[in-house]
Write a protein that holds these residues in place. Structure first.
Motif, PDB file in Angstrom:
ATOM      1  N   GLY A 288       0.798  -1.221   0.000  1.00 45.94           N
ATOM      2  CA  GLY A 288       0.000   0.000   0.000  1.00 45.94           C
ATOM      3  C   GLY A 288       0.834   1.275   0.000  1.00 45.94           C
ATOM      4  O   GLY A 288       0.328   2.350  -0.333  1.00 45.94           O
ATOM      5  N   TRP A 289       2.132   1.178   0.328  1.00 45.21           N
ATOM      6  CA  TRP A 289       3.005   2.352   0.341  1.00 45.21           C
ATOM      7  C   TRP A 289       3.685   2.566  -0.995  1.00 45.21           C
ATOM      8  O   TRP A 289       4.430   3.545  -1.171  1.00 45.21           O
ATOM      9  CB  TRP A 289       4.050   2.221   1.453  1.00 45.21           C
ATOM     10  CG  TRP A 289       3.443   2.280   2.811  1.00 45.21           C
ATOM     11  CD1 TRP A 289       3.083   1.231   3.602  1.00 45.21           C
ATOM     12  CD2 TRP A 289       3.074   3.459   3.528  1.00 45.21           C
ATOM     13  NE1 TRP A 289       2.530   1.671   4.771  1.00 45.21           N
ATOM     14  CE2 TRP A 289       2.507   3.037   4.756  1.00 45.21           C
ATOM     15  CE3 TRP A 289       3.164   4.834   3.264  1.00 45.21           C
ATOM     16  CZ2 TRP A 289       2.034   3.933   5.702  1.00 45.21           C
ATOM     17  CZ3 TRP A 289       2.689   5.725   4.213  1.00 45.21           C
ATOM     18  CH2 TRP A 289       2.139   5.282   5.414  1.00 45.21           C
ATOM     19  N   GLY A 290       3.436   1.663  -1.941  1.00 37.19           N
ATOM     20  CA  GLY A 290       3.972   1.835  -3.280  1.00 37.19           C
ATOM     21  C   GLY A 290       5.481   2.001  -3.317  1.00 37.19           C
ATOM     22  O   GLY A 290       6.222   1.273  -2.649  1.00 37.19           O
ATOM     23  N   ALA A 291       5.947   3.000  -4.073  1.00 38.20           N
ATOM     24  CA  ALA A 291       7.383   3.224  -4.244  1.00 38.20           C
ATOM     25  C   ALA A 291       8.019   3.932  -3.057  1.00 38.20           C
ATOM     26  O   ALA A 291       9.230   4.191  -3.063  1.00 38.20           O
ATOM     27  CB  ALA A 291       7.623   4.034  -5.517  1.00 38.20           C
ATOM     28  N   ASP A 292       7.246   4.240  -2.023  1.00 38.43           N
ATOM     29  CA  ASP A 292       7.791   4.938  -0.857  1.00 38.43           C
ATOM     30  C   ASP A 292       8.401   3.995   0.172  1.00 38.43           C
ATOM     31  O   ASP A 292       8.803   4.431   1.248  1.00 38.43           O
ATOM     32  CB  ASP A 292       6.692   5.768  -0.178  1.00 38.43           C
ATOM     33  CG  ASP A 292       6.385   7.038  -0.947  1.00 38.43           C
ATOM     34  OD1 ASP A 292       7.337   7.642  -1.470  1.00 38.43           O
ATOM     35  OD2 ASP A 292       5.201   7.410  -1.036  1.00 38.43           O
ATOM     36  N   VAL A 293       8.467   2.694  -0.132  1.00 42.05           N
ATOM     37  CA  VAL A 293       9.043   1.753   0.818  1.00 42.05           C
ATOM     38  C   VAL A 293       9.843   0.681   0.089  1.00 42.05           C
ATOM     39  O   VAL A 293       9.515   0.292  -1.044  1.00 42.05           O
ATOM     40  CB  VAL A 293       7.943   1.089   1.684  1.00 42.05           C
ATOM     41  CG1 VAL A 293       7.001   0.257   0.819  1.00 42.05           C
ATOM     42  CG2 VAL A 293       8.555   0.226   2.773  1.00 42.05           C
ATOM     43  N   ILE A 294      10.914   0.225   0.745  1.00 43.86           N
ATOM     44  CA  ILE A 294      11.721  -0.889   0.250  1.00 43.86           C
ATOM     45  C   ILE A 294      11.908  -1.867   1.406  1.00 43.86           C
ATOM     46  O   ILE A 294      12.345  -1.457   2.491  1.00 43.86           O
ATOM     47  CB  ILE A 294      13.105  -0.426  -0.244  1.00 43.86           C
ATOM     48  CG1 ILE A 294      12.971   0.576  -1.389  1.00 43.86           C
ATOM     49  CG2 ILE A 294      13.953  -1.619  -0.673  1.00 43.86           C
ATOM     50  CD1 ILE A 294      14.299   1.195  -1.792  1.00 43.86           C
ATOM     51  N   VAL A 295      11.563  -3.121   1.201  1.00 41.92           N
ATOM     52  CA  VAL A 295      11.832  -4.148   2.205  1.00 41.92           C
ATOM     53  C   VAL A 295      13.315  -4.500   2.115  1.00 41.92           C
ATOM     54  O   VAL A 295      13.828  -4.812   1.036  1.00 41.92           O
ATOM     55  CB  VAL A 295      10.970  -5.407   1.966  1.00 41.92           C
ATOM     56  CG1 VAL A 295      11.376  -6.519   2.929  1.00 41.92           C
ATOM     57  CG2 VAL A 295       9.492  -5.078   2.118  1.00 41.92           C
ATOM     58  N   THR A 296      14.019  -4.422   3.230  1.00 44.59           N
ATOM     59  CA  THR A 296      15.460  -4.694   3.234  1.00 44.59           C
ATOM     60  C   THR A 296      15.800  -6.099   3.727  1.00 44.59           C
ATOM     61  O   THR A 296      16.822  -6.654   3.356  1.00 44.59           O
ATOM     62  CB  THR A 296      16.198  -3.658   4.099  1.00 44.59           C
ATOM     63  OG1 THR A 296      15.626  -3.648   5.422  1.00 44.59           O
ATOM     64  CG2 THR A 296      16.069  -2.262   3.499  1.00 44.59           C
ATOM     65  N   GLU A 297      14.950  -6.669   4.568  1.00 41.28           N
ATOM     66  CA  GLU A 297      15.126  -8.050   5.002  1.00 41.28           C
ATOM     67  C   GLU A 297      13.830  -8.561   5.660  1.00 41.28           C
ATOM     68  O   GLU A 297      13.021  -7.740   6.117  1.00 41.28           O
ATOM     69  CB  GLU A 297      16.305  -8.178   5.963  1.00 41.28           C
ATOM     70  CG  GLU A 297      16.188  -7.359   7.263  1.00 41.28           C
ATOM     71  CD  GLU A 297      17.350  -7.592   8.191  1.00 41.28           C
ATOM     72  OE1 GLU A 297      17.310  -8.613   8.917  1.00 41.28           O
ATOM     73  OE2 GLU A 297      18.293  -6.779   8.189  1.00 41.28           O
ATOM     74  N   PRO A 298      13.644  -9.886   5.595  1.00 38.93           N
ATOM     75  CA  PRO A 298      14.499 -10.938   5.040  1.00 38.93           C
ATOM     76  C   PRO A 298      14.387 -11.012   3.522  1.00 38.93           C
ATOM     77  O   PRO A 298      13.424 -10.505   2.936  1.00 38.93           O
ATOM     78  CB  PRO A 298      13.945 -12.200   5.695  1.00 38.93           C
ATOM     79  CG  PRO A 298      12.491 -11.896   5.894  1.00 38.93           C
ATOM     80  CD  PRO A 298      12.430 -10.433   6.240  1.00 38.93           C
ATOM     81  N   GLU A 299      15.345 -11.667   2.911  1.00 42.09           N
ATOM     82  CA  GLU A 299      15.389 -11.778   1.461  1.00 42.09           C
ATOM     83  C   GLU A 299      14.161 -12.496   0.918  1.00 42.09           C
ATOM     84  O   GLU A 299      13.649 -12.148  -0.149  1.00 42.09           O
ATOM     85  CB  GLU A 299      16.657 -12.524   1.036  1.00 42.09           C
ATOM     86  CG  GLU A 299      16.936 -12.480  -0.454  1.00 42.09           C
ATOM     87  CD  GLU A 299      17.263 -11.081  -0.958  1.00 42.09           C
ATOM     88  OE1 GLU A 299      16.952 -10.785  -2.134  1.00 42.09           O
ATOM     89  OE2 GLU A 299      17.829 -10.292  -0.180  1.00 42.09           O
ATOM     90  N   SER A 300      13.691 -13.493   1.669  1.00 44.62           N
ATOM     91  CA  SER A 300      12.531 -14.270   1.217  1.00 44.62           C
ATOM     92  C   SER A 300      11.296 -13.391   1.090  1.00 44.62           C
ATOM     93  O   SER A 300      10.487 -13.549   0.165  1.00 44.62           O
ATOM     94  CB  SER A 300      12.251 -15.415   2.191  1.00 44.62           C
ATOM     95  OG  SER A 300      12.017 -14.918   3.501  1.00 44.62           O
ATOM     96  N   PHE A 301      11.155 -12.412   1.990  1.00 44.90           N
ATOM     97  CA  PHE A 301       9.991 -11.531   1.922  1.00 44.90           C
ATOM     98  C   PHE A 301      10.158 -10.507   0.803  1.00 44.90           C
ATOM     99  O   PHE A 301       9.189 -10.121   0.148  1.00 44.90           O
ATOM    100  CB  PHE A 301       9.767 -10.831   3.266  1.00 44.90           C
ATOM    101  CG  PHE A 301       8.486 -10.047   3.326  1.00 44.90           C
ATOM    102  CD1 PHE A 301       7.284 -10.588   2.890  1.00 44.90           C
ATOM    103  CD2 PHE A 301       8.463  -8.748   3.811  1.00 44.90           C
ATOM    104  CE1 PHE A 301       6.099  -9.871   2.938  1.00 44.90           C
ATOM    105  CE2 PHE A 301       7.290  -8.018   3.870  1.00 44.90           C
ATOM    106  CZ  PHE A 301       6.105  -8.582   3.430  1.00 44.90           C
ATOM    107  N   LYS A 302      11.390 -10.068   0.556  1.00 45.66           N
ATOM    108  CA  LYS A 302      11.646  -9.169  -0.579  1.00 45.66           C
ATOM    109  C   LYS A 302      11.197  -9.852  -1.871  1.00 45.66           C
ATOM    110  O   LYS A 302      10.553  -9.236  -2.724  1.00 45.66           O
ATOM    111  CB  LYS A 302      13.133  -8.822  -0.656  1.00 45.66           C
ATOM    112  CG  LYS A 302      13.636  -7.929   0.461  1.00 45.66           C
ATOM    113  CD  LYS A 302      15.143  -7.750   0.413  1.00 45.66           C
ATOM    114  CE  LYS A 302      15.589  -7.021  -0.842  1.00 45.66           C
ATOM    115  NZ  LYS A 302      17.052  -6.744  -0.823  1.00 45.66           N
ATOM    116  N   ASN A 303      11.534 -11.141  -2.002  1.00 44.62           N
ATOM    117  CA  ASN A 303      11.133 -11.891  -3.197  1.00 44.62           C
ATOM    118  C   ASN A 303       9.619 -12.025  -3.279  1.00 44.62           C
ATOM    119  O   ASN A 303       9.037 -11.961  -4.370  1.00 44.62           O
ATOM    120  CB  ASN A 303      11.777 -13.274  -3.190  1.00 44.62           C
ATOM    121  CG  ASN A 303      13.286 -13.210  -3.364  1.00 44.62           C
ATOM    122  OD1 ASN A 303      13.794 -12.268  -3.983  1.00 44.62           O
ATOM    123  ND2 ASN A 303      13.998 -14.185  -2.823  1.00 44.62           N
TER     124      ASN A 303
END
Length: 316
Positions: A288-303
């Motif tokens: 819901g935060w669109g391009a205003d957020v980046i997941v940094t960890e864990p890698e599995s959740f980034k994927n």
């Protein structure tokens, strides 16, 4: 608090709690035990029927009541807001009682206090969620739950739970011993109960309960259970870290996500750590935060976030 106010407060506390030790009264009123002893002597000499029981404490003689009490503007507003909340969020029985209480409180207020209270109330609003979406089922269920709690009987119901990791709604039939009700700002009313299926204490959103009935099986609340001091087990063991655009820091703070554990503003953005049972519990919120957020960890959740974005791109 002067002496007169303290003497009145002592009588009110005894009226409210029936039996109190000198130590308990001293703690409530913020004075020494010696002062309480002197105050008790003054009250007794003034004709207030106080009974002192060695080793137990002080109490008022049965049937003794103070005359009607006056309220300050702030006290009156607090009480009236409380009746408004009860009227909006409880079952019909308590809604009726809340309206009655409101009328009684307003009736004993002096005209100046009542006019000032009304003026302040007009500037305060308790915002409620949509009446049809949340209130109807909750109100009906709350009445049935209270009935079962008063009679010491178990409940049986169908429970609808959203399972994030499976992306589905799971429906189960539960039989529980209702220990109490708690209100959460995010989840609404929660039933705290001992679940026969799980053989442990569980929490159920009242709005997710259907086909609720009181059954004949009885129960007793364990002596070591106290709803006021009870804290649920924390089973959130997975850490998720995310970096937010500095420009949305205020909005993230205001969102106050339930799973947020810590947050810190740095030069590169707003670093937030979440603790969850399953990362998928955060998936929709993060997206819901669109391009205003980046997941940094864990890698599995980034994927997992990437996969969901790809699915969204295909739909568009």
């Amino acid at each position: 608090m002067n002496k007169t106010e303290r003497l009145l407060a002592i009588v009110m506390e005894l009226q409210r709690r029936k039996l109190l030790t000198a130590d308990e009264l001293a703690e409530v009123l913020g004075v020494s035990v010696r002062t309480i002893y002197r105050d008790m002597q003054v009250l007794s000499e003034a004709g207030v029927p106080i009974i002192g029981e060695t080793g137990l404490g002080y109490s008022l003689m049965e049937g003794y009541f103070l005359p009607p009490i006056s309220f300050t503007v702030e006290e009156a507003v607090s009480l009236l807001l409380g009746t408004e909340f009860t009227e909006n969020r409880f079952d019909p029985t308590f809604r009726k009682s809340a309206r009655s209480s409101r009328r009684k409180i307003e009736a004993i207020l002096s005209r100046p206090i009542r006019e000032e209270t009304n003026r302040i109330q007009r500037g305060i609003r308790l915002i409620q969620k949509d009446e049809m979406v949340i209130m109807t089922r909750e109100r009906v269920n709350l009445g049935i739950i209270r009935e079962a709690m008063l009679e010491g009987k178990k409940l049986r119901f169908t429970y609808h739970k959203r399972v994030a990791e499976a992306d589905e709604n799971r429906v189960t039939v539960r039989t529980v011993s209702p220990f109490g009700l708690a209100h959460d700002e995010q989840n609404g009313w929660l039933l705290v109960a001992s679940c026969d299926l799980r053989e442990d204490i569980r929490h159920f959103r009242v709005s997710r309960i259907s086909d609720l009935t009181v059954i004949d099986d009885t129960f007793q609340i364990p002596d070591n259970f106290n709803l006021q001091s009870y804290r649920p087990k924390d089973t959130r063991s997975i850490r998720v870290c995310a970096l937010f655009n500095p420009e949305v820091t205020d909005k993230v703070e205001e969102a106050n996500n339930y799973y947020m554990e810590s947050a810190e503003s740095k030069e590169d953005g707003y670093h937030v750590t979440f603790r969850v049972r399953q990362p998928e519990e955060l998936l929709s919120w993060i997206l819901g935060w669109g391009a205003d957020v980046i997941v940094t960890e864990p890698e599995s959740f980034k994927n997992r976030v990437r996969e969901e974005i790809e699915k969204m791109k295909e739909r568009y």
